[in-house]
Design a protein around this motif. Structure first.
Motif, PDB file in Angstrom:
ATOM      1  N   PHE A  80      34.070   1.775  11.744  1.00 25.18           N
ATOM      2  CA  PHE A  80      33.310   0.537  11.881  1.00 25.18           C
ATOM      3  C   PHE A  80      32.457   0.564  13.142  1.00 25.18           C
ATOM      4  CE2 PHE A  80      33.342  -3.745  13.903  1.00 25.18           C
ATOM      5  CZ  PHE A  80      32.468  -4.379  13.043  1.00 25.18           C
ATOM      6  N   GLY A  93      35.705  -2.257   8.278  1.00 30.77           N
ATOM      7  CA  GLY A  93      36.473  -2.909   9.331  1.00 30.77           C
ATOM      8  C   GLY A  93      37.920  -3.129   8.960  1.00 30.77           C
ATOM      9  N   TRP A 129      31.761  -4.894   8.300  1.00 34.17           N
ATOM     10  CA  TRP A 129      33.188  -5.170   8.507  1.00 34.17           C
ATOM     11  C   TRP A 129      33.951  -5.160   7.176  1.00 34.17           C
ATOM     12  CZ3 TRP A 129      36.574  -5.592  12.446  1.00 34.17           C
ATOM     13  CH2 TRP A 129      37.800  -6.204  12.176  1.00 34.17           C
ATOM     14  N   LEU A 147      39.441  -6.314  17.383  1.00 31.80           N
ATOM     15  CA  LEU A 147      39.845  -5.313  16.396  1.00 31.80           C
ATOM     16  C   LEU A 147      41.349  -5.258  16.173  1.00 31.80           C
ATOM     17  CD1 LEU A 147      37.501  -2.342  17.419  1.00 31.80           C
ATOM     18  CD2 LEU A 147      37.116  -4.117  15.721  1.00 31.80           C
TER      19      LEU A 147
END
Length: 821
Positions: free
Chosen positions: A492, A671, A667, A476
């Motif tokens: 997310f 994300g 994502w 991440l």
């Protein structure tokens, strides 16, 4: 003379096609294995030597020798090192830095992908001049330029030299100013993108803009130095640690325990680094592995040579009548010496030609399996040329020595009667000893394969003591950003928990599962230190990985004091509770995990070794995916939401592809920027053990060849021996022996050497493999079953090899056997 030798050799080959095929074929296989191994070792030893001026380039490395902990050797240094060394040693001609980024988003038009970008200082391509179109050195001097390899240029632009065109790196426009020729596989430079460190968003520029915090020992980049002479390099190497410690800050752990070394670029690939997760393109080499491969290859050649020499000398004894005839018609001893030596040399030359053909056929498969670029270069590769000439000559002389210098000395009379070629009991014992040696090597190699395969499987499964099955890790952290993004509570992550194919989600750091390095520890009452690895976890980490605490409790929402709050830069970290693994608990004096629970200890929370009191609330068993570096690391687990940058996702087994697609879609909407960076944890573990996996693959192939060579040699020798004993067998059957009795007799005579081979191989191979297993933090034990399996496999191969010949000989009619000759 040569025509006579060639004619006699061809006649003998025609009369003994089976023995010739086995001896020449076995020798060719052994030589081919040795040549491929030679090419591999040579490739490992010549990393980066295609770079002009490589002998004057050095790479700075960091070694951290902390109390109660194995040394940590990293190939990186603090980014400030280059500036400090320039100030301390102004006469160094050139110092540059290299800093890699995690997979970074690159885009041109509709093409977008994650690439590893290497941020480099101006002067990098002067330090390492690589062949290129354009001027890469001038390109790196500008803040908005990038240098690509031809393969990557073709990928994004559809042509190999898009100089002047633009692409985006994390949304920032960059111009392609030069294109490098594709780098060979034997280089430590695995990046295909080199970007200017002068770009304000580069990792190095951001580091330069941040005030240095005393004691910080980040090793996320490399420092390269070019010297004018070896003496200058030695002078700097002698002072580099003192100069660095003075700038790291007195009283800090870095200044107290860190040392720095200058490693020649030529030796960099084989330096013993202990970094946890290796780059799959060019994992560090291991001199011990190369030595082992060289030794095993020599053993393979020895097996093939033993076969060849054994069969040549055995068949030579049948040629005593030929020696008598030649001498009777006037041949001198010198002529016979040349005859037998010439025949042996022609055999070995034929074997070498066949071996080279086999190598040419096998190299594409070897290169694909090992990610190498091995090739045969007969004219410029001096070691290869020496091997292709020296091995046939040496083996030919060795194999032809007995018939050339012994048989040629027989007198014509006894030779014509056939009484001179038996070789006597002494030669028979020598042949039997050679068979024992062959199968001792085979047994040892089989045992090594069993142990390596079992240990690798153990390390990838139960050895880690965590459940890595169907776990996907998602990075991440945003490339180029020095601050870590939130994982705990991120949209997310929270939306992933709701997907039907997801069993659980946890936020943690790589260090929590044994990947990466983040050093911390405790200060004891007497002032001594107990160092440990620090890993960040959340409430679900232990449960997701199937880890059950030995004592105490895990972090829980009802215990608000577990959470580590955010602090201002430079302020002491506030920690109230920690969870330890069993090794960490033992290191501070708690052999019983239950006694550690509730104890208060002083936790080191700054590079200056400042401490805060913390309470131990739980103790876990030891678990780690990294078992390569000597011993299990002491671990301190914290509940720090500000430090968690990896999401681990446990998937259901029935719908993994659909769940991965759902995660990818999620994502894009919730994300971070750029492509998702996800990998199965099992894949990361395989990358970590890539060296051991490759070693096992090599050894399995070589062991298979050894078994084939040994079995073929034993088959030919058993056929020859049975032929020599055919009268004895006829007499035994005439006296009432059954075919089964004869089969048992022959099987025992040929398998008895294998039993002796086990007695020789077991202690040697056992000691060797026990030393190899000591390199793992957790390893299997050498079970007696492994030894029995190796010995049984060799015995089975030997029995099956000679069984057909034994049955054929035993079923022959006695009258035919008694009329033999």
């Amino acid at each position: 003379m040569l025509r006579n030798i060639l004619a006699a050799t061809l006649r003998n080959l025609g009369r003994n096609r089976l023995y010739a095929a086995i001896s020449i074929g076995g020798l060719a296989v052994g030589l081919a294995a040795a040549l491929v191994t030679l090419l591999y070792i040579q490739d490992e030893l010549t990393f980066d030597r295609f770079i002009p001026g490589h002998d004057k380039v050095y790479v700075a490395t960091t070694e951290l020798r902390l109390p109660d902990r194995a040394p940590l050797v990293a190939d990186g240094t603090p980014s400030q090192m280059a500036g400090w060394l320039k100030a301390a040693f102004p006469d160094i001609p050139l110092i540059v830095r290299w800093s890699p980024s995690p997979p970074t988003t690159m885009r041109h038009g509709e093409i977008e992908a994650g690439e590893e970008v290497a941020w480099v200082d101006p002067g990098f391509f002067k330090m390492l001049p690589l062949p290129a179109t354009g001027d890469p050195e001038a390109a790196i001097g500008r803040p908005d330029t990038v240098v690509l390899t031809r393969t990557l240029a073709q990928k994004y632009f559809g042509r190999p030299t898009p100089i002047g065109d633009s692409l985006e790196i994390d949304g920032h426009p960059m111009r392609v100013a030069a294109v490098l020729d594709d780098l060979p596989p034997n280089t430590h430079l695995t990046s295909q993108v080199f970007a200017s460190a002068r770009a304000p968003f580069s990792r190095l520029a951001q580091s330069d803009a941040t005030p240095y915090r005393k004691g910080n020992l980040s090793t996320s980049g490399r420092t390269y130095l070019r010297f004018s002479s070896t003496a200058q390099a030695a002078r700097v190497a002698a002072r580099i640690t003192d100069e660095m410690r003075a700038r790291l800050g007195a009283g800090t752990a870095a200044a107290t325990y860190a040392t720095f070394e200058l490693v020649p670029l030529d030796d960099f690939h084989l330096h013993p680094f202990t970094t946890a997760e290796m780059q799959p393109g060019a994992p560090p080499g291991d001199p011990k592995v190369l030595t082992s491969l060289a030794a095993i290859s020599l053993l393979i050649v020895l097996l093939a040579a033993v076969n060849f020499v054994n069969l040549m000398t055995a068949r030579a004894g049948r040629r005593s009548i030929e020696v008598g005839v030649r001498k009777a018609v006037g041949a001198g001893r010198g002529h016979l010496v040349l005859q037998f030596l010439g025949e042996a040399l022609l055999h070995t030359v034929a074997a070498m030609v066949l071996a080279l053909a086999l190598v040419e056929l096998c190299l594409p498969l070897v290169n694909a399996a090992l990610l190498k670029g091995l090739r045969l270069d007969y004219l410029r590769d001096i070691p290869l040329l020496a091997a292709t000439i020296g091995l046939p000559l040496g083996l030919g002389v060795l194999a032809g020595a007995y018939p050339a210098f012994v048989l040629s000395g027989f007198r014509p009379g006894p030779a014509l009667k056939g009484d001179a070629g038996s070789g006597g009991a002494g030669l028979a014992y020598v042949r039997q000893g050679l068979v024992i040696l062959q199968f001792a090597v085979v047994v040892g190699l089989i045992l090594a394969v069993i142990v390596i395969q079992r240990q690798t499987r153990f390390a990838l499964t139960e050895g880690a003591h965590l459940d890595a099955d169907q776990v996907v890790t998602i990075g991440l952290n945003t490339p180029g950003k020095r601050t870590k993004p939130p994982c705990w509570g991120a949209p997310f992550v929270e939306q992933m928990r709701k997907l039907p194919g997801v069993i659980g989600v946890s936020c943690a750091t790589d260090e929590a599962i044994g990947l990466g390095e983040n050093i911390g520890g405790f200060k004891m009452a007497d002032g001594s230190l107990r160092m440990a690895q620090v890993g960040g976890v959340d409430y679900d980490t232990f449960r997701l990985f199937g880890v059950r605490l030995l004592a105490g409790r895990s972090f829980a929402p009802q215990h608000g004091e577990d959470v580590v709050p955010a602090t201002a830069p430079g302020a002491l970290q506030v920690v109230h509770t920690v969870v330890l693994n069993a090794t960490a608990a033992r290191s501070i004096g708690f052999a019983d995990p239950a006694r550690a629970v509730g104890a208060t200890v002083k936790l080191i929370v700054s590079p200056k070794l400042e401490t805060v009191p913390v309470q131990i609330v739980g103790v876990t068993p030891d678990f780690s995916v990294d078992l390569l570096h000597g011993r299990i690391k002491a671990m301190i687990y914290m509940l720090d939401p500000n430090d968690l940058d990896m999401a681990s996702v446990k998937l259901r087994g029935g719908s993994i592809p659909e769940t991965l697609q759902a995660i990818d879609r999620l994502w894009k909407t919730a994300g971070g920027p750029g492509p998702i960076r996800r990998r199965f944890l099992s894949e990361r573990m395989q990358t970590l053990y890539l060296g051991a996996i490759r070693q096992g693959w090599w050894l399995s192939v070589l062991t298979g060849l050894a078994v084939v060579i040994g079995a073929s040699g034993l088959f030919a020798f058993s056929a020859f021996t049975a032929e020599r004993r055919i009268k004895e067998i006829g007499v035994r059957k005439a006296m009432g022996a059954s075919s089964l009795d004869v089969v048992r007799l022959l099987l025992w005579s040929f398998t008895k050497p294998v039993l002796w081979a086990n007695l020789i191989a077991w202690p040697v191979a056992g000691w060797t493999m026990s030393r190899w297993l000591e390199g793992f933090a957790s390893h299997i034990s050498l079970s007696p079953l492994y030894f029995l399996a190796a010995g049984g496999a060799a015995l089975g191969v030997a029995s099956l090899t000679v069984a057909a010949q034994a049955v054929k000989t035993a079923r022959a009619k006695p009258v035919t056997a008694l009329r033999y000759e």
